[in-house]
Design a protein around this motif. Structure first.
Motif, PDB file in Angstrom:
ATOM      1  N   UNK A  86       0.832  -1.204   0.000  1.00 11.70           N
ATOM      2  CA  UNK A  86       0.000   0.000   0.000  1.00 11.70           C
ATOM      3  C   UNK A  86       0.875   1.266   0.000  1.00 11.70           C
ATOM      4  N   UNK A  87       1.938   1.259   0.768  1.00 12.71           N
ATOM      5  CA  UNK A  87       2.843   2.413   0.808  1.00 12.71           C
ATOM      6  C   UNK A  87       3.532   2.583  -0.539  1.00 12.71           C
ATOM      7  N   UNK A  88       4.030   1.482  -1.108  1.00 18.27           N
ATOM      8  CA  UNK A  88       4.688   1.554  -2.418  1.00 18.27           C
ATOM      9  C   UNK A  88       3.750   2.086  -3.499  1.00 18.27           C
ATOM     10  N   UNK A  89       2.527   1.616  -3.500  1.00 17.73           N
ATOM     11  CA  UNK A  89       1.560   2.075  -4.512  1.00 17.73           C
ATOM     12  C   UNK A  89       1.216   3.549  -4.305  1.00 17.73           C
ATOM     13  N   UNK A  90       1.096   3.974  -3.053  1.00 17.54           N
ATOM     14  CA  UNK A  90       0.843   5.380  -2.752  1.00 17.54           C
ATOM     15  C   UNK A  90       1.987   6.245  -3.273  1.00 17.54           C
ATOM     16  N   UNK A  91       3.214   5.796  -3.069  1.00 21.59           N
ATOM     17  CA  UNK A  91       4.375   6.526  -3.575  1.00 21.59           C
ATOM     18  C   UNK A  91       4.322   6.629  -5.101  1.00 21.59           C
ATOM     19  N   UNK A  92       3.968   5.530  -5.763  1.00 22.72           N
ATOM     20  CA  UNK A  92       3.873   5.538  -7.228  1.00 22.72           C
ATOM     21  C   UNK A  92       2.829   6.530  -7.722  1.00 22.72           C
ATOM     22  N   UNK A  93       1.670   6.521  -7.097  1.00 23.42           N
ATOM     23  CA  UNK A  93       0.560   7.363  -7.561  1.00 23.42           C
ATOM     24  C   UNK A  93       0.792   8.841  -7.243  1.00 23.42           C
ATOM     25  N   UNK A  94       1.261   9.149  -6.037  1.00 25.03           N
ATOM     26  CA  UNK A  94       1.367  10.551  -5.622  1.00 25.03           C
ATOM     27  C   UNK A  94       2.706  11.206  -5.968  1.00 25.03           C
ATOM     28  N   UNK A 138       0.466  -1.585  13.353  1.00 29.43           N
ATOM     29  CA  UNK A 138      -0.288  -2.821  13.159  1.00 29.43           C
ATOM     30  C   UNK A 138      -0.942  -3.270  14.462  1.00 29.43           C
ATOM     31  N   UNK A 139      -1.968  -4.110  14.324  1.00 28.66           N
ATOM     32  CA  UNK A 139      -2.597  -4.704  15.500  1.00 28.66           C
ATOM     33  C   UNK A 139      -1.628  -5.659  16.177  1.00 28.66           C
ATOM     34  N   UNK A 140      -0.921  -6.428  15.334  1.00 31.97           N
ATOM     35  CA  UNK A 140       0.030  -7.415  15.844  1.00 31.97           C
ATOM     36  C   UNK A 140       1.284  -7.354  14.999  1.00 31.97           C
ATOM     37  N   UNK A 141       2.420  -7.574  15.637  1.00 32.97           N
ATOM     38  CA  UNK A 141       3.690  -7.686  14.924  1.00 32.97           C
ATOM     39  C   UNK A 141       4.209  -9.091  15.171  1.00 32.97           C
ATOM     40  N   UNK A 142       4.668  -9.747  14.091  1.00 29.98           N
ATOM     41  CA  UNK A 142       5.206 -11.098  14.219  1.00 29.98           C
ATOM     42  C   UNK A 142       6.427 -11.116  15.133  1.00 29.98           C
ATOM     43  N   UNK A 143       6.529 -12.153  15.933  1.00 30.98           N
ATOM     44  CA  UNK A 143       7.694 -12.335  16.790  1.00 30.98           C
ATOM     45  C   UNK A 143       8.323 -13.666  16.386  1.00 30.98           C
ATOM     46  N   UNK A 144       9.596 -13.793  16.113  1.00 32.57           N
ATOM     47  CA  UNK A 144      10.556 -12.702  16.095  1.00 32.57           C
ATOM     48  C   UNK A 144      10.332 -11.806  14.881  1.00 32.57           C
ATOM     49  N   UNK A 145      10.770 -10.575  15.015  1.00 35.14           N
ATOM     50  CA  UNK A 145      10.591  -9.603  13.943  1.00 35.14           C
ATOM     51  C   UNK A 145      11.663  -9.827  12.875  1.00 35.14           C
ATOM     52  N   UNK A 146      11.274 -10.476  11.789  1.00 36.49           N
ATOM     53  CA  UNK A 146      12.187 -10.770  10.692  1.00 36.49           C
ATOM     54  C   UNK A 146      11.811  -9.876   9.524  1.00 36.49           C
ATOM     55  N   UNK A 147      12.802  -9.178   8.966  1.00 37.60           N
ATOM     56  CA  UNK A 147      12.532  -8.285   7.851  1.00 37.60           C
ATOM     57  C   UNK A 147      12.297  -9.085   6.571  1.00 37.60           C
ATOM     58  N   UNK A 148      11.186  -8.797   5.923  1.00 39.14           N
ATOM     59  CA  UNK A 148      10.906  -9.420   4.631  1.00 39.14           C
ATOM     60  C   UNK A 148      11.721  -8.715   3.556  1.00 39.14           C
ATOM     61  N   UNK A 149      11.787  -9.328   2.395  1.00 40.08           N
ATOM     62  CA  UNK A 149      12.468  -8.718   1.253  1.00 40.08           C
ATOM     63  C   UNK A 149      11.808  -7.399   0.899  1.00 40.08           C
ATOM     64  N   UNK A 150      10.470  -7.349   0.936  1.00 38.33           N
ATOM     65  CA  UNK A 150       9.746  -6.112   0.617  1.00 38.33           C
ATOM     66  C   UNK A 150      10.128  -4.992   1.587  1.00 38.33           C
ATOM     67  N   UNK A 151      10.249  -5.328   2.853  1.00 40.55           N
ATOM     68  CA  UNK A 151      10.599  -4.324   3.858  1.00 40.55           C
ATOM     69  C   UNK A 151      12.013  -3.795   3.617  1.00 40.55           C
ATOM     70  N   UNK A 152      12.949  -4.695   3.328  1.00 41.61           N
ATOM     71  CA  UNK A 152      14.328  -4.276   3.048  1.00 41.61           C
ATOM     72  C   UNK A 152      14.389  -3.374   1.817  1.00 41.61           C
ATOM     73  N   UNK A 153      13.640  -3.745   0.770  1.00 42.97           N
ATOM     74  CA  UNK A 153      13.626  -2.943  -0.463  1.00 42.97           C
ATOM     75  C   UNK A 153      13.041  -1.554  -0.211  1.00 42.97           C
ATOM     76  N   UNK A 154      11.958  -1.482   0.567  1.00 44.20           N
ATOM     77  CA  UNK A 154      11.351  -0.189   0.882  1.00 44.20           C
ATOM     78  C   UNK A 154      12.329   0.682   1.671  1.00 44.20           C
ATOM     79  N   UNK A 155      12.994   0.109   2.658  1.00 45.95           N
ATOM     80  CA  UNK A 155      13.971   0.864   3.452  1.00 45.95           C
ATOM     81  C   UNK A 155      15.090   1.416   2.571  1.00 45.95           C
ATOM     82  N   UNK A 156      15.589   0.589   1.663  1.00 45.48           N
ATOM     83  CA  UNK A 156      16.658   1.033   0.762  1.00 45.48           C
ATOM     84  C   UNK A 156      16.176   2.150  -0.156  1.00 45.48           C
ATOM     85  N   UNK A 157      14.977   2.013  -0.701  1.00 45.28           N
ATOM     86  CA  UNK A 157      14.416   3.030  -1.592  1.00 45.28           C
ATOM     87  C   UNK A 157      14.261   4.360  -0.857  1.00 45.28           C
ATOM     88  N   UNK A 158      13.700   4.334   0.323  1.00 45.08           N
ATOM     89  CA  UNK A 158      13.504   5.560   1.100  1.00 45.08           C
ATOM     90  C   UNK A 158      14.846   6.211   1.437  1.00 45.08           C
TER      91      UNK A 158
END
Length: 165
Positions: free
Chosen positions: A100-108, A125-145
């Motif tokens: 959703x964040x990536x698409x918002x960035x694309x559109x705006x 979020x309502x819940x965060x997974x434990x242990x907190x493992x970064x997904x590939x999408x999360x790493x890519x978003x962090x690098x882009x930002x």
């Protein structure tokens, strides 16, 4: 005494120039406390504006971006420093929130080529997974930002995310 607002549709504030329709702006002021939450939900994003900087809060979902089939985040906060903070209040699906964040960035920002000095992304979020493992999408978003948006960053938290501007 009322504070004089500086942000206008001039070249100095390109995001506001591109998006300044009154029906999409939830507030435009120098408030010291900016809480964002959906009605009847516990998830809360709170921006503490201790220096009283001018901010514009946008409703993005069904505001700046309309349509059920389009992915978009919930809110945007634009500051007099030409910073934009995208906020998504989500259940438990972090990957969907990142989409959703990536698409918002694309559109705006990307397609109309609207620039901001710094872009930050926040997910509560309502819940965060434990242990907190970064997904590939999360790493890519962090690098882009970090690389493309003035050293921007990504934060996620469960139930309440509070930060100082």
């Amino acid at each position: 005494m009322k504070t004089q607002l500086k942000i206008s549709d001039s070249e100095q504030w390109p995001f506001y120039k591109a998006y300044h329709e009154k029906e999409t702006i939830l507030r435009h002021d120098c408030s010291k406390d900016i809480p964002l939450r959906e009605p009847r939900e516990k998830r809360l994003y709170r921006l503490l504006n201790k220096d009283g900087k001018e901010i514009v809060v946008y409703k993005i979902d069904e505001g700046l971006i309309k349509g059920n089939k389009t992915k978009k985040c919930d809110y945007g906060i634009y500051t007099e420093n030409d910073f934009l903070i995208l906020v998504e209040l989500k259940g438990a699906d972090l990957n969907q929130a990142i989409d959703q964040i990536n698409e918002t960035m694309n559109i705006l920002l990307k397609c109309p080529n609207v620039r901001v000095k710094t872009l930050k992304a926040r997910v509560v979020m309502s819940k965060v997974r434990v242990p907190s493992i970064q997904s590939t999408k999360e790493k890519q978003l962090k690098q882009l930002l970090q690389k493309s948006y003035g050293g921007g960053d990504f934060l996620k938290k469960s139930v309440c995310l509070e930060e100082v501007l």
